[in-house]
Design an enzyme around this catalytic site. Structure first.
Site, PDB file in Angstrom:
ATOM      1  CG  HIS A   1      18.650 -50.028 -15.299  1.00 44.92           C
ATOM      2  ND1 HIS A   1      19.550 -51.032 -15.052  1.00 44.92           N
ATOM      3  CD2 HIS A   1      17.677 -50.579 -16.066  1.00 44.92           C
ATOM      4  CE1 HIS A   1      19.160 -52.146 -15.649  1.00 44.92           C
ATOM      5  NE2 HIS A   1      18.023 -51.900 -16.268  1.00 44.92           N
TER       6      HIS A   1
ATOM      7  CE  LYS B   1      33.259 -47.478 -12.045  1.00 48.49           C
ATOM      8  NZ  LYS B   1      32.271 -48.529 -11.941  1.00 48.49           N
ATOM      9  NE  ARG B   2      26.749 -43.647 -17.786  1.00 50.50           N
ATOM     10  CZ  ARG B   2      26.084 -42.904 -16.901  1.00 50.50           C
ATOM     11  NH1 ARG B   2      26.052 -41.590 -17.048  1.00 50.50           N
ATOM     12  NH2 ARG B   2      25.444 -43.453 -15.897  1.00 50.50           N
TER      13      ARG B   2
ATOM     14  CE  LYS C   1      28.700 -44.330 -14.035  1.00 48.92           C
ATOM     15  NZ  LYS C   1      28.264 -45.602 -13.415  1.00 48.92           N
TER      16      LYS C   1
ATOM     17  CB  THR D   1      27.607 -54.857 -14.418  1.00 50.16           C
ATOM     18  OG1 THR D   1      27.726 -53.859 -15.428  1.00 50.16           O
ATOM     19  CG2 THR D   1      26.143 -55.054 -14.047  1.00 50.16           C
TER      20      THR D   1
ATOM     21  CE  LYS E   1      30.536 -56.271 -17.340  1.00 48.59           C
ATOM     22  NZ  LYS E   1      30.381 -55.005 -18.074  1.00 48.59           N
TER      23      LYS E   1
END
Length: 796
Positions: A347, A533-534, A539, A640, A644
């Site tokens: 992952h 998100k984290r 990111k 993901t 969504k």
């Protein structure tokens, strides 16, 4: 069993009396929730038992999904939906004078996961049950979740997430299925009377693993699979007395998700956690197989074990241990079975996430597993060096330079290795796991991640679900690709107006929650720009924050934003990740500045919602206009949240990273806004000088100066650290290099949002294309290509 309104009302009243000996009006909301959960669990109990019996009678191949975390979200609404009893329960509660939303809100989010990894595992369990695949979850029953996040003066503080304080209404303790897990001690091989070597364990520290099972209800098909969570307990011995310290040592193993691993003690605890749930799980699997099979001739045809990321990689060695030490198989036969049974999903593209353990720590903590991995390493080298050369083989061997390397063990010990997006898999093969790809090219394959459309539409966005049902029928609920029919309606202005009304109502609902929780009033006609998100540097929440500073400076210059914006963040930073926590502080400091500046008025707001989890995502995602997926290209495995948000009609603002590329392919380039460097451009950017950008780009220079010149109050240390990371330390994730491109993309978003019908058309196109990313289809591909099980019609 048909559940009528009358039956439900009677069952609820009877259960309230049985559990609490009181009438319904006397009960607290928490008691009303526990009674409702108990009644709903009863409604699937028989299906759960019959599913297990059917699998056993048919000798169905069982797949076991090992994951250090699951992130299921609340079970109540999902279980009612999948049982098909939602309307009956809601009307029954109404007649009893109860409000469902108030009751359901008392359910805690299970503290079993952190982010995308755990949410994917839960999506897979849900989809597998709905598709009739015999998939069982295997993990740890954490007493405390990751942590409960709060903000104090803008700083993240971590509080205990005591989600089990009042018990878990959905679990069943099965102490009769407990296992013994051995840590430490000495292990040596002794020759028996037949000349076979047998493992002898001395002075081990034994822990009892007690399973707690949770039923995973399939969608209206009478299938209920199992998620098994293990809790650590002291062995029962009438002659043994344990000290408080010994008891705490055992409790620590299943006390908290992701203990701080910035020191030796934390890493040791993480290692113990991983072996604990792996050993217990595999012992349980072998024991279940042994109930109905005399030998191991069919083990690989009847059992599949899936390693979800590197944390459960010791499953390879643990199955070898049990097959050799307890079932007395020889090495070659045990290895052949193990490699046929094991499959592995990687992952991550981050080197630090490919787990390694110091040999001395590993050997001391799990000595027999270490011995077996040593032998795996020896035989791997012996077999592969003559073919591929010592340099290549040493670079990917399980043990090298004093480290036990778990990702390499997982690849070598599995028959299948998959990435989670097309780009991610390509990068695994070309870089991260390239050496092993050269040796085992046939093992590698791609399985792009997916999300549960029923959770993220039917549960999270009932308004949109109702519109879809009216417009295209209900077939999409079981067959998500049927959402494609919505594409035909993207020219229908009546439908588009209804879609806009749904979005605005969802925005108003979120705005009400924000005002009640945080005291921030937001403009619901503004564009809701969402990044959830984290919190991690790759990111690039920081890129988003810099753009907000840019917007603020424009307003202070007397300019008016093209469209008003509400920037919404939700994210947790790992407790020991200091830089990520500094970015949180920066965003919160910006919020304090901007939200209270009268010159800004309603043009710009920042909302950072604390304690992000599934239930909060279910409120944010239906209200989002823009989905920020802005990681540096080549760093995000899949993502993901992008799927969504897309399914809920948000427009994706994205780099060409992870599954964003496949989303672009699905919706077309006109219905997504992309920017930034590609993976190839990042890899070939050899002479990057961020300081030169700071010197020569006046816009960026002015933005970065606000970090250190006092414009943003109360970030003296954090602002300087972030400034230095971008200028002095050459901007590791190319935030400045992508900034101008990001600004152009944001300006395009603003222009598009001004024409609401065009915007709603894009939104509708995204919804129509989202069914392709349903986890139902992902599970079908895993079942067919990796686990080699047929999708069973539960009606047969």
């Amino acid at each position: 069993m048909k559940i009528t309104e009358e039956k439900f009302i009677k069952d609820y009243q009877d259960r309230m009396m049985a559990m609490y000996s009181m009438a319904i009006p006397e009960a607290s909301k928490a008691q009303q929730y526990r009674v409702l959960a108990s009644v709903v669990r009863d409604y699937y109990a028989k299906d759960w038992q019959q599913t297990r019996t059917k699998y056993e009678k048919q000798d169905r191949k069982q797949i076991y999904y090992f994951s250090i975390e699951f992130l299921p979200g609340r079970f109540l609404t999902q279980n009612m939906l999948n049982l098909g009893i939602t309307d009956v329960v809601l009307s029954g509660l109404q007649k009893l004078g109860l409000k469902y939303n108030e009751i359901a809100g008392r359910e805690p989010d299970p503290g079993l996961g952190n982010g995308g990894l755990g949410r994917l595992g839960s999506a897979f369990l849900d989809s597998a049950a709905s598709e009739g695949v015999a998939l069982n979850g295997n993990s740890i029953r954490y007493q405390y979740g990751l942590f409960k996040q709060d903000f104090v003066n803008g700083y993240q503080v971590e509080l205990p997430d005591d989600w089990l304080r009042n018990g878990n209404a959905w679990e069943v303790r099965k102490e009769n299925r407990a296992c013994v897990v051995h840590f430490g001690g000495n292990v040596w091989l002794k020759e028996d009377s037949l000349g076979h070597l047998r493992a002898v364990y001395e002075h081990t520290n034994d822990v009892i693993a007690v399973p707690y099972d949770i039923g995973i209800v399939g969608y209206k098909n009478n299938v209920v699979n199992t998620m098994r969570l293990w809790s650590a307990e002291l062995p029962f011995n009438a002659d043994q007395r344990y000290t408080l310290a010994e008891k705490q040592q055992v409790n620590d193993i299943t006390e908290v998700l992701y203990p701080d691993d910035s020191n030796y003690e934390g890493r040791l605890l993480r290692l113990k956690q991983e072996y604990f749930f792996v050993s217990a799980g595999i012992q349980s699997i072998v024991r279940a197989y042994r109930k109905t099979h005399r030998n191991f001739n069919e083990f690989s045809q009847k059992v599949g074990i899936h390693i979800n990321d590197t944390h459960p990689a010791m499953a390879v060695a643990e199955l070898m241990r049990i097959l050799m030490d307890e079932e007395f198989l020889g090495w070659d036969r045990a290895w052949n079975i193990t490699t046929q049974v094991m499959s592995y999903t990687n992952h991550t593209l981050l080197a630090e996430a490919l787990e390694t353990w110091p040999e001395d720590m590993f050997a001391k903590t799990v000595p027999r597993i270490y011995q077996i991995i040593q032998e795996i390493d020896h035989r791997f080298r012996q077999k592969m060096v003559p073919i591929h050369g010592a340099e290549l083989v040493s670079s990917v061997a399980p043990i090298q330079d004093g480290q036990v390397r778990m990702a390499y063990l997982a690849v070598i010990g599995s028959h299948s290795v998959n990435g989670v997006a097309k780009l991610h898999t390509e990068l695994l093969q070309s870089s991260v796991l390239n050496g092993l790809y050269q040796i085992y090219p046939e093992k590698f394959n791609n399985k792009t991640n997916g999300v549960t459309m029923r959770r993220w539409l039917l549960v999270a966005n009932p308004r949109l679900s109702h519109l879809l049902n009216e417009a295209i029928g209900t077939d999409w609920q079981r067959h998500p690709d049927a959402l494609r029919a919505f594409k035909v309606l993207t020219q229908d202005k009546t439908i588009l107006q209804k879609l806009g009304d749904v979005k605005h109502k969802n925005k108003r609902e979120l705005a009400t929650q924000i005002q009640e929780q945080l005291g921030i009033k937001v403009n619901t006609h503004a564009l809701f720009d969402v990044q959830i998100k984290r919190l991690h540097a790759y990111k690039r929440q920081l890129l988003h924050a810099l753009y907000i500073i840019d917007e603020y400076l424009q307003i202070k210059d007397g300019k008016k934003l093209t469209v008003p914006r509400v920037h919404i963040f939700a994210a947790k930073a790992a407790p020991s990740y200091y830089y990520a926590k500094e970015i949180i502080k920066l965003i919160n400091a910006l919020a304090d500045l901007i939200n209270h500046d009268p010159e800004v008025n309603n043009q710009l707001k920042i909302v950072f919602i604390p304690n992000y989890g599934v239930s909060i995502a279910e409120k944010i995602i239906p209200a989002a206009d823009v989905s920020e997926q802005i990681s540096l290209a080549g760093k995000e495995a899949s993502g993901t949240s992008n799927m969504k948000l897309m399914a809920n009609g948000a427009i994706t603002l994205a780099t060409l990273d992870g599954a964003n590329i496949e989303i672009k392919d699905a919706v077309g380039s006109d219905n997504i806004v992309t920017f930034g460097m590609t993976v190839d451009e990042v890899e070939n950017f050899n002479f990057y000088q961020s300081a030169q950008i700071y010197k020569t780009n006046a816009r960026i220079h002015r933005i970065l100066d606000t970090l250190v010149d006092g414009t943003i109050p109360d970030i003296t240390t954090e602002g300087r650290d972030i400034f230095n990371s971008l200028v002095q330390y050459n901007d590791q994730y190319f935030v400045l290099a992508d900034y101008d491109s990001y600004v152009q993309a944001q300006e395009k978003i603003s222009q598009l949002y001004q024409d609401r019908y065009d915007w709603y058309q894009m939104s509708a196109q995204n919804i129509a294309a989202s069914g392709r990313f349903a986890s139902d289809y992902t599970i079908q591909r895993y079942a067919e290509d990796i686990w080699h099980v047929k999708i069973e019609d539960p009606a047969e």
